[in-house]
Design a protein around this motif. Structure first.
Motif, PDB file in Angstrom:
ATOM      1  N   UNK A 120       0.643  -1.047  -0.100  1.00 27.38           N
ATOM      2  CA  UNK A 120      -0.052  -0.101   0.023  1.00 27.38           C
ATOM      3  C   UNK A 120       0.734   1.275  -0.009  1.00 27.38           C
ATOM      4  N   UNK A 121       2.028   1.327   0.043  1.00 29.93           N
ATOM      5  CA  UNK A 121       3.079   2.157   0.216  1.00 29.93           C
ATOM      6  C   UNK A 121       2.693   3.047  -1.245  1.00 29.93           C
ATOM      7  N   UNK A 122       2.568   4.416  -1.194  1.00 33.83           N
ATOM      8  CA  UNK A 122       2.639   5.349  -2.305  1.00 33.83           C
ATOM      9  C   UNK A 122       3.710   5.068  -2.833  1.00 33.83           C
ATOM     10  N   UNK A 123       3.665   5.328  -4.496  1.00 34.09           N
ATOM     11  CA  UNK A 123       4.907   5.070  -5.272  1.00 34.09           C
ATOM     12  C   UNK A 123       5.333   3.712  -5.677  1.00 34.09           C
ATOM     13  N   UNK A 124       4.902   2.676  -4.951  1.00 34.35           N
ATOM     14  CA  UNK A 124       5.186   1.450  -5.077  1.00 34.35           C
ATOM     15  C   UNK A 124       4.264   0.808  -6.294  1.00 34.35           C
ATOM     16  N   UNK A 125       4.962   0.262  -7.524  1.00 33.15           N
ATOM     17  CA  UNK A 125       4.220  -0.126  -8.545  1.00 33.15           C
ATOM     18  C   UNK A 125       4.657  -1.353  -9.132  1.00 33.15           C
ATOM     19  N   UNK A 126       4.085  -1.963 -10.071  1.00 32.74           N
ATOM     20  CA  UNK A 126       4.318  -3.073 -10.831  1.00 32.74           C
ATOM     21  C   UNK A 126       5.100  -2.632 -12.073  1.00 32.74           C
ATOM     22  N   UNK A 127       5.071  -1.456 -12.283  1.00 37.66           N
ATOM     23  CA  UNK A 127       6.060  -0.836 -13.631  1.00 37.66           C
ATOM     24  C   UNK A 127       7.224  -1.256 -13.382  1.00 37.66           C
ATOM     25  N   UNK A 128       8.022  -1.878 -14.511  1.00 36.62           N
ATOM     26  CA  UNK A 128       9.445  -2.455 -14.796  1.00 36.62           C
ATOM     27  C   UNK A 128      10.136  -1.508 -15.223  1.00 36.62           C
ATOM     28  N   UNK A 129       9.862  -0.540 -15.670  1.00 44.19           N
ATOM     29  CA  UNK A 129      10.787   0.466 -16.544  1.00 44.19           C
ATOM     30  C   UNK A 129      11.905   0.672 -15.841  1.00 44.19           C
ATOM     31  N   UNK A 130      12.047   0.937 -14.448  1.00 49.63           N
ATOM     32  CA  UNK A 130      13.132   1.313 -13.488  1.00 49.63           C
ATOM     33  C   UNK A 130      14.100  -0.033 -13.692  1.00 49.63           C
ATOM     34  N   UNK A 131      13.643  -1.318 -13.466  1.00 54.15           N
ATOM     35  CA  UNK A 131      14.318  -2.253 -13.709  1.00 54.15           C
ATOM     36  C   UNK A 131      15.294  -2.556 -14.956  1.00 54.15           C
ATOM     37  N   UNK A 132      14.478  -2.106 -16.111  1.00 54.87           N
ATOM     38  CA  UNK A 132      15.112  -2.094 -17.363  1.00 54.87           C
ATOM     39  C   UNK A 132      16.195  -1.092 -17.406  1.00 54.87           C
ATOM     40  N   UNK A 133      15.813   0.234 -17.148  1.00 54.78           N
ATOM     41  CA  UNK A 133      16.543   1.335 -16.884  1.00 54.78           C
ATOM     42  C   UNK A 133      18.187   1.158 -16.196  1.00 54.78           C
ATOM     43  N   UNK A 134      18.071   0.427 -15.099  1.00 57.01           N
ATOM     44  CA  UNK A 134      19.231   0.254 -14.022  1.00 57.01           C
ATOM     45  C   UNK A 134      19.792  -0.935 -15.057  1.00 57.01           C
ATOM     46  N   UNK A 135      19.574  -1.663 -15.537  1.00 55.98           N
ATOM     47  CA  UNK A 135      20.124  -2.784 -16.167  1.00 55.98           C
ATOM     48  C   UNK A 135      20.892  -2.019 -17.582  1.00 55.98           C
ATOM     49  N   UNK A 136      20.198  -1.219 -18.301  1.00 56.43           N
ATOM     50  CA  UNK A 136      21.031  -0.756 -19.355  1.00 56.43           C
ATOM     51  C   UNK A 136      21.980   0.406 -18.868  1.00 56.43           C
ATOM     52  N   UNK A 137      21.768   1.056 -17.793  1.00 60.93           N
ATOM     53  CA  UNK A 137      22.703   1.794 -17.122  1.00 60.93           C
ATOM     54  C   UNK A 137      23.924   1.015 -16.817  1.00 60.93           C
TER      55      UNK A 137
END
Length: 349
Positions: free
Chosen positions: A191-208
Motif C-alpha cells: 500500500x506504500x505510495x509510489x510502489x508499482x508493478x511498472x518495471x521500467x526502472x529495472x530495465x533502466x538500471x540494467x541498461x545503465x
C-alpha cells in the motif's frame, strides 16, 4: 561525447500480465546518426518507408537475411546492449519483494541473500501452477497486480483471500506471510505510495549498468519521443541528478556506482534519427525471438540465428530459470537488499 541511442518494446505500464505483450525490453547502441544511416542504406538500399521499423520489415521473409546482416554489423562494430524481461516473472519477483520479503526483514533475515529471491520466483513461475493450483495461482497474480495498483483495503483483503485459496501449505516460504499471518508489514509495503508493478526502472538500471561498463568517460543518451519512453526519460534523469557517492554489487558481472558517468538524456523524433531506428531493430528482434522460443508465435527471424550474433555481455535478461545452483552462484555476494533500500530512500516517487 559518446551517445547511446535507446528504444524500447513491450511496455504496458503496471500490467505485467498482458497476454499480447508478455516480454518487455530495451536496447542501447553507441552509434552516430551518420553511421546508422550508412548501415541502413547498405542493408536496405531500396527502402521506401520514412522510418526503419522492425515489425514492418520482419513480416517479409525476404528481409530476414538483411536484418540479420544489419544486426551483425551493429553488434560487431558498435557498443550495444539489449535487456529483455519476462513480465510475469518480474511480477512474481515483485510479489516476493512486497508480499513476502517484509515479513522476513522484520525477523532479521536477508531474503535476498545470494539472489535466492530469483530462485524462488522461478519456482513460482514454473512449478506453482501445478503445486498451488493453476486457476488459484492465476487469480493470486491478478489480485496482487490489482492491489499494488489501487492500494485499497478491499483490494488488499482480496489479495489475502486469493493467497489462502491456493494450496499455499505446499510452498509456505512464499505464501505463508499472507496466507497464515496476513502480515501487516507486507500489506503496508504493497500500500506504500509510489510502489508499482511498472518495471521500467529495472530495465533502466540494467541498461545503465552496461552503458557505464562500456564507457571510460562521460556519455549521454537519446531516445524516441514516444509516450512509453517518457517514463524511461524521467527515470534516466533521476539517475543523472543523483550526485551521492555509492556502489552496489548486483551479480558476478554487474555493479552500479553513483554518481553516474551518464550526463544527459534527450528526446528526439525517431523519424529523423537513424540511430534510434537501429535500436528499434535490435530490441524488436530479441522480443520476437522470445515469443518464438516460448511458442507464442511461429514466424519471424530464426531464434538461433539471432542469438548467435550476440556476445555474452551484449544480451542481458531477467528470465526464470530452474538452474537454482547456477542462479545462486551468479548472484553470490549480491548487495541486492542494500541496493533496494538505497533506491527506496533516494528515488521513491
Amino acid at each position: 561525447m559518446e551517445c547511446f541511442r535507446i528504444d524500447e518494446s513491450g511496455y504496458t505500464g503496471f500490467d505485467l500480465l498482458n497476454q499480447e505483450q508478455p516480454f518487455q525490453g530495451a536496447s542501447a547502441i553507441a552509434i552516430t546518426d551518420d553511421e546508422a544511416a550508412s548501415l541502413i542504406r547498405e542493408h536496405f538500399p531500396k527502402l521506401q518507408a520514412p522510418e526503419l521499423k522492425y515489425r514492418a520489415l520482419s513480416r517479409r521473409k525476404a528481409n530476414h537475411p538483411r536484418l540479420l546482416a544489419l544486426m551483425r554489423d551493429v553488434l560487431t562494430h558498435h557498443k550495444c546492449a539489449t535487456h529483455l524481461c519476462n513480465k510475469r516473472f518480474l511480477l512474481l519477483l515483485k510479489f516476493l519483494d512486497y508480499a513476502v520479503e517484509p515479513f522476513y526483514y522484520e525477523r532479521n533475515l536477508d531474503f535476498y541473500k545470494n539472489g535466492q529471491n530469483y530462485s524462488l520466483a522461478s519456482i513460482l513461475y514454473y512449478v506453482a501452477p501445478q503445486l498451488l493450483g493453476e486457476q488459484a495461482m492465476a487469480s493470486l497474480e491478478r489480485a496482487f497486480q490489482h492491489a499494488i495498483k489501487v492500494k485499497t483495503p478491499a483490494a488488499l483483503a482480496n489479495l489475502v483471500a486469493s493467497v489462502r485459496q491456493t494450496r499455499w501449505q505446499a510452498l509456505p516460504e512464499a505464501m505463508g506471510p499472507l496466507a497464515h499471518f496476513a502480515a501487516p508489514e507486507c500489506l503496508a509495503a504493497i500500500a506504500t505510495p509510489g510502489v508499482t508493478t511498472d518495471i521500467a526502472l529495472e530495465i533502466v538500471i540494467a541498461l545503465i549498468t552496461r552503458m557505464e561498463a562500456m564507457t571510460d568517460g562521460a556519455y549521454r543518451v537519446e531516445h524516441d519521443q514516444s509516450k512509453n519512453l517518457l517514463t524511461y526519460h524521467h527515470l534516466l534523469q533521476q539517475q543523472i541528478d543523483h550526485l551521492h557517492h555509492a556502489e552496489f554489487r548486483q551479480s558476478k558481472i554487474a555493479s552500479i556506482r553513483f554518481p553516474l558517468k551518464l550526463t544527459a538524456v534527450t528526446q528526439v523524433d525517431s523519424k529523423s534519427s537513424p540511430a534510434v531506428q537501429l535500436a528499434d531493430i535490435m530490441i524488436g528482434a530479441v522480443v520476437e525471438v522470445a515469443k518464438r522460443l516460448s511458442n507464442r508465435i511461429n514466424d519471424g527471424l530464426d531464434p538461433q540465428a539471432v542469438l548467435s550474433l550476440y556476445a555474452a555481455d551484449q544480451l542481458i535478461h531477467m528470465l526464470p530459470s530452474l538452474d537454482i545452483e547456477g542462479q545462486m552462484a551468479f548472484r553470490q555476494g549480491s548487495q541486492a537488499s542494500a541496493l533496494i533500500d538505497y533506491y527506496a530512500k533516494h528515488f521513491s516517487g
